[in-house]
Each structure stands twice: as structure tokens, then as C-alpha cells.
Design an enzyme around this catalytic site. Structure first.
Site, PDB file in Angstrom:
ATOM      1  N   LYS A  46      -4.595   3.086   0.151  1.00  0.00           N
ATOM      2  CA  LYS A  46      -6.050   3.338   0.976  1.00  0.00           C
ATOM      3  C   LYS A  46      -5.533   3.778   2.382  1.00  0.00           C
ATOM      4  CE  LYS A  46      -9.394   0.244  -0.806  1.00  0.00           C
ATOM      5  NZ  LYS A  46     -10.310  -0.853  -0.609  1.00  0.00           N
ATOM      6  N   ARG A  89     -10.966  -3.460  -7.940  1.00  0.00           N
ATOM      7  CA  ARG A  89     -10.290  -3.345  -6.837  1.00  0.00           C
ATOM      8  C   ARG A  89     -11.128  -3.919  -5.821  1.00  0.00           C
ATOM      9  NH1 ARG A  89      -6.214   1.056  -4.028  1.00  0.00           N
ATOM     10  NH2 ARG A  89      -5.903   0.106  -2.066  1.00  0.00           N
ATOM     11  N   HIS A 111     -15.228  -7.194   8.552  1.00  0.00           N
ATOM     12  CA  HIS A 111     -15.615  -5.646   9.300  1.00  0.00           C
ATOM     13  C   HIS A 111     -16.745  -5.730  10.213  1.00  0.00           C
ATOM     14  CE1 HIS A 111     -13.265  -3.422   5.764  1.00  0.00           C
ATOM     15  NE2 HIS A 111     -12.391  -3.828   6.672  1.00  0.00           N
ATOM     16  N   GLU A 135     -10.810   2.123  -6.683  1.00  0.00           N
ATOM     17  CA  GLU A 135     -12.067   1.228  -6.612  1.00  0.00           C
ATOM     18  C   GLU A 135     -13.257   1.579  -7.413  1.00  0.00           C
ATOM     19  OE1 GLU A 135     -11.726  -1.059  -2.639  1.00  0.00           O
ATOM     20  OE2 GLU A 135     -13.954  -1.134  -2.769  1.00  0.00           O
ATOM     21  N   ARG A 181      -3.024  20.015   3.297  1.00  0.00           N
ATOM     22  CA  ARG A 181      -3.814  19.311   1.995  1.00  0.00           C
ATOM     23  C   ARG A 181      -2.728  18.363   1.213  1.00  0.00           C
ATOM     24  NH1 ARG A 181      -5.166  24.993   0.997  1.00  0.00           N
ATOM     25  NH2 ARG A 181      -7.347  25.230   1.778  1.00  0.00           N
ATOM     26  N   GLU A 227      -4.699 -12.400   4.915  1.00  0.00           N
ATOM     27  CA  GLU A 227      -4.627 -11.239   3.564  1.00  0.00           C
ATOM     28  C   GLU A 227      -3.949 -11.895   2.505  1.00  0.00           C
ATOM     29  OE1 GLU A 227      -6.837  -8.923   3.526  1.00  0.00           O
ATOM     30  OE2 GLU A 227      -6.726  -7.616   5.084  1.00  0.00           O
ATOM     31  N   HIS A 269      -8.056  -7.863  12.658  1.00  0.00           N
ATOM     32  CA  HIS A 269      -8.498  -7.651  11.499  1.00  0.00           C
ATOM     33  C   HIS A 269      -8.485  -8.823  10.540  1.00  0.00           C
ATOM     34  CE1 HIS A 269      -9.461  -5.659   7.482  1.00  0.00           C
ATOM     35  NE2 HIS A 269      -8.297  -6.144   6.887  1.00  0.00           N
ATOM     36  N   HIS A 309     -14.129  -9.227   3.649  1.00  0.00           N
ATOM     37  CA  HIS A 309     -14.159  -8.213   4.601  1.00  0.00           C
ATOM     38  C   HIS A 309     -15.483  -7.584   4.947  1.00  0.00           C
ATOM     39  CE1 HIS A 309     -10.076  -8.312   3.362  1.00  0.00           C
ATOM     40  NE2 HIS A 309      -9.556  -7.153   3.922  1.00  0.00           N
ATOM     41  N   LYS A 322      -1.228  -7.362  -5.439  1.00  0.00           N
ATOM     42  CA  LYS A 322      -2.109  -6.252  -5.060  1.00  0.00           C
ATOM     43  C   LYS A 322      -1.717  -4.976  -6.259  1.00  0.00           C
ATOM     44  CE  LYS A 322      -3.611  -3.239  -1.921  1.00  0.00           C
ATOM     45  NZ  LYS A 322      -3.859  -3.020  -0.638  1.00  0.00           N
TER      46      LYS A 322
HETATM   47  P1  NAD Z   1      -1.376  -3.449  13.861  1.00  0.00           P
HETATM   48  O1  NAD Z   1      -0.916  -2.342  12.882  1.00  0.00           O
HETATM   49  O2  NAD Z   1      -2.305  -3.260  14.994  1.00  0.00           O
HETATM   50  O3  NAD Z   1      -0.117  -4.591  14.077  1.00  0.00           O
HETATM   51  C1  NAD Z   1      -0.428  -5.654  14.815  1.00  0.00           C
HETATM   52  C2  NAD Z   1       0.244  -5.583  16.222  1.00  0.00           C
HETATM   53  O4  NAD Z   1       1.705  -5.990  15.903  1.00  0.00           O
HETATM   54  C3  NAD Z   1       0.353  -4.335  16.970  1.00  0.00           C
HETATM   55  O5  NAD Z   1       0.379  -4.821  18.337  1.00  0.00           O
HETATM   56  C4  NAD Z   1       1.721  -3.838  16.476  1.00  0.00           C
HETATM   57  O6  NAD Z   1       2.411  -2.742  17.650  1.00  0.00           O
HETATM   58  C5  NAD Z   1       2.437  -5.152  16.461  1.00  0.00           C
HETATM   59  N1  NAD Z   1       3.683  -4.873  15.643  1.00  0.00           N
HETATM   60  C6  NAD Z   1       3.794  -4.377  14.629  1.00  0.00           C
HETATM   61  N2  NAD Z   1       5.181  -4.642  13.937  1.00  0.00           N
HETATM   62  C7  NAD Z   1       5.678  -5.492  14.892  1.00  0.00           C
HETATM   63  C8  NAD Z   1       7.127  -6.030  14.692  1.00  0.00           C
HETATM   64  N3  NAD Z   1       7.644  -5.892  13.780  1.00  0.00           N
HETATM   65  N4  NAD Z   1       7.312  -6.733  15.965  1.00  0.00           N
HETATM   66  C9  NAD Z   1       6.390  -6.888  16.960  1.00  0.00           C
HETATM   67  N5  NAD Z   1       5.000  -6.274  16.894  1.00  0.00           N
HETATM   68  C10 NAD Z   1       4.885  -5.519  16.073  1.00  0.00           C
HETATM   69  O7  NAD Z   1      -2.380  -4.486  12.794  1.00  0.00           O
HETATM   70  P2  NAD Z   1      -2.075  -4.946  11.435  1.00  0.00           P
HETATM   71  O8  NAD Z   1      -2.579  -6.287  11.222  1.00  0.00           O
HETATM   72  O9  NAD Z   1      -0.795  -4.606  10.768  1.00  0.00           O
HETATM   73  O10 NAD Z   1      -2.996  -4.160  10.485  1.00  0.00           O
HETATM   74  C11 NAD Z   1      -4.280  -3.934  10.571  1.00  0.00           C
HETATM   75  C12 NAD Z   1      -4.905  -2.817   9.937  1.00  0.00           C
HETATM   76  O11 NAD Z   1      -4.621  -2.737   8.528  1.00  0.00           O
HETATM   77  C13 NAD Z   1      -6.361  -2.586  10.182  1.00  0.00           C
HETATM   78  O12 NAD Z   1      -6.709  -1.530  10.562  1.00  0.00           O
HETATM   79  C14 NAD Z   1      -7.044  -2.693   8.897  1.00  0.00           C
HETATM   80  O13 NAD Z   1      -8.154  -1.896   8.616  1.00  0.00           O
HETATM   81  C15 NAD Z   1      -5.892  -2.292   7.900  1.00  0.00           C
HETATM   82  N6  NAD Z   1      -5.774  -2.364   6.631  1.00  0.00           N
HETATM   83  C16 NAD Z   1      -5.593  -1.563   5.822  1.00  0.00           C
HETATM   84  C17 NAD Z   1      -5.558  -2.053   4.329  1.00  0.00           C
HETATM   85  C18 NAD Z   1      -5.410  -0.778   3.319  1.00  0.00           C
HETATM   86  O14 NAD Z   1      -5.367  -1.077   2.063  1.00  0.00           O
HETATM   87  N7  NAD Z   1      -5.009   0.420   3.730  1.00  0.00           N
HETATM   88  C19 NAD Z   1      -5.353  -3.347   3.971  1.00  0.00           C
HETATM   89  C20 NAD Z   1      -5.776  -4.268   4.893  1.00  0.00           C
HETATM   90  C21 NAD Z   1      -5.788  -3.937   6.251  1.00  0.00           C
HETATM   91  N1  GLY Z   2      -7.258  -4.132   1.179  1.00  0.00           N
HETATM   92  C1  GLY Z   2      -8.178  -3.730   0.070  1.00  0.00           C
HETATM   93  C2  GLY Z   2      -7.637  -2.577  -0.697  1.00  0.00           C
HETATM   94  O1  GLY Z   2      -6.499  -2.321  -0.607  1.00  0.00           O
HETATM   95  O2  GLY Z   2      -8.337  -2.493  -1.636  1.00  0.00           O
END
Ligand code: NAD
Ligand code: GLY
Length: 367
Positions: free
Chosen positions: A146, A244, A255, A240, A124, A188, A268, A251, A230
Site C-alpha cells: 500500500k 485484507r 484516521h 483488499e 509508470r 500495529e 498514526h 483505523h 501480514k
Molecule cells: P514516521 O515515518 O513519521 O516515523 C516516525 C518518526 O521516527 C519520524 O520522526 C522519523 O523521522 C523517525 N525515525 C524513523 N526511523 C528512525 C530511527 N531508526 N531512529 C530515530 N528516528 C527514526 O511514522 P511511522 O510510524 O513509521 O509510520 C506512520 C505512517 O505509516 C503513517 O503515514 C501511516 O498512514 C503509514 N502506514 C502505512 C501502512 C501501509 O500499509 N502502507 C500501514 C500502516 C501505517
Molecule cells: N495497514 C493495512 C494494510 O496494509 O492493509
């Protein structure tokens, strides 16, 4: 060593710092007083990031824990699912981890979202710390709480709002990030301009090449300003209920692209990039911005090495397929798709639009 320290203000008990610095993860325990201590730590990472940064992080947090475990998940968006999540629970339970355990998310947004959701739900809720290693994670996903996994029918559909205890953002980790991923992260960064801060967009217009070249000063400013914006937005609307949602500019279309192409085919950030152009074009057709603004945004996105046109998801009824996918969106209300649109440069609103107009935009903006 520390470049900047910011707070995300989500109420006295849960507010937390973002430490932005250039250095080595193996010293973070000494350099920052914000790393929690507990009996157990579980570092969640993936098979790519493990090789670069796992041993340094283990060393960096070594004094704060009696036992440190790790799990390396499969790489990529396609692994952001129940199966990976279960592997995190498995390793926690197999090692008899109790509530006296802290999870560390070492990686990009995929690892961060999954590790955060595991922390939100294991027993939890146990504490977690974000250690973002992609530009995207440093400017967006590690901040704001998130957490989620994907469902085959929709992106980030299963998740929770759950804030980390700290965000430890080492810009040095970007040195190993592939250029395609750096560009994806820039999507982003770019979004913060049209929705919130046109001065920032103007700075990016003069600095995008330096950011792409990983000039540390430029990266530091891009990460810092993004996190400031942010944090300001999340501080005003953590869950949100209104404001937010503007962070989802691009997106709704993005998405749909990710899900429609199959998770991981378009990154993404690439989906968000083409999605921002579509959302800007929809804003223009609704009379909210002019053509010059759309072209300005498009040109910046192109210079960042990102797509400005969406893919064709269905040759027989492309717009219909986009609409179908976009209806499964967390902003939808009673089946009505709601878009983040630009209501004059620097200001975003969330609203619906007639399907016929959205169809026109998709037809005009897809390859
Ligand atoms: P990812 O986590 O897949 O990383 C991208 C690639 O880079 C992967 O292959 C990873 O292994 C590699 N990598 C990571 N760090 C590295 C480094 N320092 N050196 C070499 N390679 C490295 O993708 P991302 O773009 O970081 O994140 C995308 C995700 O984030 C999506 O799932 C999206 O929905 C999510 N997201 C979440 C929020 C939120 O608020 N929680 C906001 C925006 C995006
Ligand atoms: N990436 C959108 C949010 O965090 O609200």
C-alpha cells in the site's frame, strides 16, 4: 546475521522476500542476494533518518549501482503530501533517471508510503525496495504494497497498490527510535492479536515490557510474527477486496483522529490505539465480544504506553465531527461507514453500525 527470511506471495512475478536481521546496512549488498542492480538508485529518506543510516545504506548498495542519489524529505506525517512527492520526481528528473532506476525507501511509514507511490507512478512504475527503520514500518507499512499520500480531507486518499522488490528489515535501526515512536509501532503489533491470533496477543501480554525495553529477542519475535500474519493476509487478498480490510482494525476511528487533530499531532499508532478501544467497545455494544475482552485489550494498549481514549475533535458536536471524518474512508460504501469489528477474540469482520450507537461509543470513549 539473518534472523529470518519470509516471502510475501503475491504471484510468481511479484512475490518478494522480507529479510529480518540484526546488523549493519553497510553490508546488505553482500549479505542478501535480493538487492536489485540497475544504473541508478535513489534513496528517499528524511532529515532525521538521514543522519543515522544514509551513509551505511549507500555503502551497502554501492556495488549494485553506477549512480546513487538521495533526497531527504521533511520529517513527519504533515509532510506526506503532494509537495514532498513532487520533490522526489524533481530529483529523479533533474538527474535524468530513466526506468533503469531503483528507489530505496529508508525510514518509517511516511517515507515508505511516499517513496512507494513515487516508484509506482514515475515513468509508470520503477522497482523499489523498502528499508524500514521504525517498528511500525517493520511490522506493517513496509509489507503489502500500500502506497499513498494524504489529502487534507482524508488520510492516504491518493495512492496505489504497488509491491516492493524486497523488504530489508534491520532490527538494529530500532536502537535510535524514540520511545514514543516505539509505542506507536506497538499499536500495529497489538492489532494482529484480536483480528487474527490470540496466542500472539497472549505472548504480547507477557512480553510487552521487554519489547518496550528493546530486548532484541522480543523485538525479533514481534516483528517476525507480525510480518508472517501480514504476509498471510496480503497473500490471500492483495488488493483488499475482502479479508485484507481486517488489518484496518482501529483505523476508521484512528484516521478520523489524525485528520481531525491535524496530521502529526497524534501519531498514526496513537490514533490506531484509541481507535481499537472504540472499535472493541462498538463490538461489545453489538454483542460480539464481552466486557472482559474490551478491558483486556485496553490494559495491553495502556501497558504499551498508548492512549485508550480518543481526543475531543469538536466541543460542540464531537461525535458528529468523528462521523463526518469517518465517512471519508476507503471502506465506506455509498456514504455508509464500515468498521472492522471483533466477532469473538481472534476473528474480525467488516460491517456497518447504526450512527446512534457509534455516537454512544464516541461519547463514552473520548476524553
Ligand atoms: P514516521 O515515518 O513519521 O516515523 C516516525 C518518526 O521516527 C519520524 O520522526 C522519523 O523521522 C523517525 N525515525 C524513523 N526511523 C528512525 C530511527 N531508526 N531512529 C530515530 N528516528 C527514526 O511514522 P511511522 O510510524 O513509521 O509510520 C506512520 C505512517 O505509516 C503513517 O503515514 C501511516 O498512514 C503509514 N502506514 C502505512 C501502512 C501501509 O500499509 N502502507 C500501514 C500502516 C501505517
Ligand atoms: N495497514 C493495512 C494494510 O496494509 O492493509
Amino acid at each position: 546475521m539473518s534472523y529470518a527470511s519470509l516471502m510475501v506471495d503475491v504471484g510468481a512475478e511479484r512475490s518478494y522476500p522480507i529479510e529480518i536481521f540484526v546488523g549493519n546496512l553497510d553490508q546488505i549488498g553482500d549479505d542478501f542476494g535480493v538487492i536489485p542492480s540497475a544504473r541508478n538508485a535513489l534513496i528517499v529518506t528524511n532529515t532525521v533518518v538521514e543522519g543515522y543510516y544514509l551513509s551505511a545504506l549507500k555503502k551497502g548498495i554501492g556495488k549494485n549501482f553506477q549512480r546513487i542519489f538521495h533526497i531527504s524529505l521533511d520529517d513527519g506525517e504533515a509532510a506526506k503530501n503532494w509537495n514532498s512527492l513532487n520533490k522526489i520526481y524533481d530529483v529523479l528528473l533533474q538527474n535524468e533517471c530513466d526506468r533503469n532506476t531503483v528507489i530505496f525507501a529508508l525510514g518509517g511509514g511516511v517515507v515508505g508510503d511516499m517513496a512507494g507511490f513515487a516508484a509506482a507512478t514515475f515513468m509508470r512504475g520503477i522497482p523499489f525496495v523498502q528499508v524500514p527503520t521504525t517498528l511500525l514500518a517493520q511490522v506493517d507499512s513496509s509489507v503489502g504494497g500500500k502506497t499513498a499520500i494524504n489529502h487534507p480531507l482524508g488520510k492516504n486518499m491518493i495512492g496505489a497498490f504497488y509491491q516492493p522488490k524486497a523488504v530489508i528489515c534491520n532490527l538494529e535501526t530500532l536502537s535510535t527510535l524514540p520511545s514514543r515512536e516505539l509505542s506507536a509501532g506497538l499499536a500495529e503489533v497489538i492489532k494482529y492479536g484480536p483480528i487474527f491470533d490470540m496466542d500472539f496477543m497472549q505472548w504480547l501480554e507477557t512480553s510487552v515490557e521487554q519489547v518496550l525495553a528493546k530486548d532484541m529477542k522480543s523485538l525479533a519475535f514481534a516483528v517476525h510474527r507480525s510480518c508472517e500474519i501480514k504476509a498471510a493476509v496480503v497473500g490471500r487478498d492483495e488488493r483488499e477486496t475482502g479479508l485484507r480490510a481486517i488489518l484496518n482494525f482501529g483505523h476508521t476511528f484512528g484516521h478520523a483522529i489524525e485528520a481531525g487533530m491535524g496530521y502529526g499531532v497524534w501519531l498514526h499508532g496513537e490514533g490506531v490505539a484509541a481507535g481499537m478501544v472504540m472499535a472493541a467497545e462498538l463490538s461489545r455494544r453489538l454483542g460480539m465480544v464481552d466486557e472482559a475482552f474490551v478491558q483486556r485489550l485496553k490494559s495491553l494498549i495502556e501497558r504499551a504506553g498508548l492512549p485508550v481514549r480518543g481526543p475531543v475533535l469538536d466541543a460542540s458536536d464531537n461525535a458528529g465531527r468523528y462521523l463526518e471524518l469517518m465517512r471519508i474512508d476507503k471502506k465506506s460504501e455509498a456514504g455508509e461507514i464500515r468498521f472492522v469489528l471483533i466477532d469473538g477474540p481472534g476473528k474480525a469482520v467488516v460491517r456497518g453500525a447504526p450512527d446512534a450507537l457509534v455516537r454512544e461509543v464516541i461519547d463514552a470513549c473520548c476524553a
